[in-house]
Scaffold this motif. Structure first.
Motif: not given
Length: 452
Positions: A225-231, A381-387, A399-414
């Motif tokens: 959700q934190a990344l979604e709001m920033a996205f 793909s564009l949503s992953a880039f924006a995240l 603080a926003l979550p660290s932009s690790t591959g796993l975090t971004l994958l979970m956020a994009n799946t979410y």
């Protein structure tokens, strides 16, 4: 709704019929390429992926200095309260519609009290919208403690939801700017002083603060959700910078009072006052700016059931405004750039999630593979880039979550939950009559020592 001349076509009648047409059109658009065969049928999706994907990528890469540069020279001056004379600052009325908010209302009042802003220029107006918990008693005690707090009440069955609760406050207000907050909002004490340079510029009819999620590291759901709001803020900044539009998000929105009144106040015939007002401002020629820092903070939704109910309301209000205002959206009131921006994001946000089901149904009937996958993959793909872009930005507040591959994958799946919510809401809007009910998210809150 507050009286005001309607300067734009507004067509709320026949929402079920319009939703049914939208649903059938999207399902048909998803199924029709299968008539071209399994190879040629890919061409429409490939073309759409190039066009819509290219526009979206251009928006995300547009330079942000067009929005932020005019403010930078003034921000340092506004950060120190002693350097800003009271007569150079606008009067601000803070508005809150509160229903059953005993867990958070005290913290909100204290946060407004802690603002580094001249108290003679600041008022907090709370509409107790028929609360059944201890909210009325808490507000009564707080009003005795804080002179700037004005409390009004209306019956729970008064109707009109949050919009009507806010409209009931408007005739009593004198502030040049109105700041609308949810009851769970929190923010830095220097918020208004940092916004002072923005408020001095007449180019904005409204400003939307980036929404930041508290308790970010509680779970993968809160991190997403934190990344979604920033996205969302990154996307909006890009849309504005590339000639598109900005939108309000309810909590943390600042409105010029004269502009809001000219637009007729808040629409009481919608479930999302913020999204509806975004279109009213757009059609009135008023620009909405998006501010990355400072943000407004709010509680995350910690359970999937509550999250899906919230997103269904957002989806319904978002689609409903297109159905209500479409004659004006295709009129000469909007520029070509604004029309293109609205069309692209209408297709990607609302049409694509429904069209996918028409594609899947046709794939089963014709015994072919799905054909919309190029557009779907392009969008994800564009949503992953924006995240990723959002996660790399410096953030005041949590603080926003660290932009690790796993975090971004979970956020994009979410984010894919919208591919379930949008079709479901479209189906409901097409088949069931709508009852306007204020279905608010329950807030948990944190205790504030020494206060009720």
């Amino acid at each position: 709704m507050v009286e005001g001349d309607s300067a734009y076509p507004y067509w709320p009648e026949g929402r079920r019929r319009k939703a049914f047409i939208f649903l059938v059109a999207c399902l048909g658009a998803g199924a029709m390429p299968h008539l071209l065969g399994p190879i040629r049928g890919l061409f429409p999706a490939l073309g759409a992926a190039l066009l819509f994907g290219g526009y979206s990528l251009r928006s995300m890469l547009s330079p942000r200095h067009q929005i932020e540069e005019p403010f930078n020279a003034l921000v340092s001056e506004a950060l120190t309260s002693n350097s800003v004379a009271s007569d150079s600052l606008p009067r601000v009325d803070v508005l809150v519609a509160a229903r059953d908010e005993e867990a958070v209302i005290t913290r909100l009042v204290q946060a407004v009290a802690d603002l580094d802003y001249p108290k003679e220029l600041l008022s907090l107006w709370v509409m107790d919208d028929g609360s059944l918990d201890r909210t009325p008693q808490i507000l009564e005690k707080l009003a005795e403690q804080f002179p700037f707090l004005e409390v009004r009440r209306r019956p729970r069955d008064a109707g009109g939801g949050k919009s009507a609760a806010l409209n009931a406050l408007l005739p009593q207000l004198q502030g040049e700017w109105l700041m609308v907050l949810d009851a769970d909002a929190s923010f830095d004490p220097n918020l208004l002083l940092r916004l002072a340079p923005h408020l001095k510029l007449r180019q904005w009819g409204a400003l939307q603060l980036r929404k930041a999620v508290e308790q970010v590291e509680s779970s993968w759901l809160t991190r997403s959700q934190a990344l979604e709001m920033a996205f969302d803020a990154v996307i909006q900044e890009g849309r504005i910078a590339s000639g598109g539009i900005g939108e309000l998000r309810g909590n943390g929105e600042l409105l010029r009072r004269e502009v809001l009144l000219a637009c007729g106040g808040f629409n009481e015939d919608t479930v999302t006052d913020d999204l509806d007002l975004s279109f009213r401002l757009l059609l009135a020629g008023e620009a909405i700016g998006v501010v990355w820092n400072p943000p407004v903070q709010e509680e995350p939704v910690t359970r999937w059931g509550a999250l899906l109910r919230q997103r269904q309301r957002w989806a319904e209000g978002g689609l409903q405004r297109y159905l209500d205002y479409w004659p004006a959206l295709i009129s000469a009131k909007l520029s070509i750039g604004q029309k293109i921006d609205l069309f692209v994001f209408f297709v990607l946000q609302y049409m694509l999630p429904v069209a996918i089901y028409g594609d899947l149904f046709a794939a089963v009937v014709w015994r072919q593979l799905p054909l919309l996958w190029p557009l779907s993959i392009s969008t994800l793909s564009l949503s992953a880039f924006a995240l990723r872009q959002a996660g790399k930005r410096s953030s005041d507040g949590p603080a926003l979550p660290s932009s690790t591959g796993l975090t971004l994958l979970m956020a994009n799946t979410y984010l894919m939950h919208w591919f379930l919510v949008i079709p479901w809401v479209s189906l409901k809007m097409a088949l069931k009559p709508k009852r306007l009910i204020w279905s608010k998210t329950t807030h948990v809150g944190l205790a504030v020592p020494g206060l009720p």
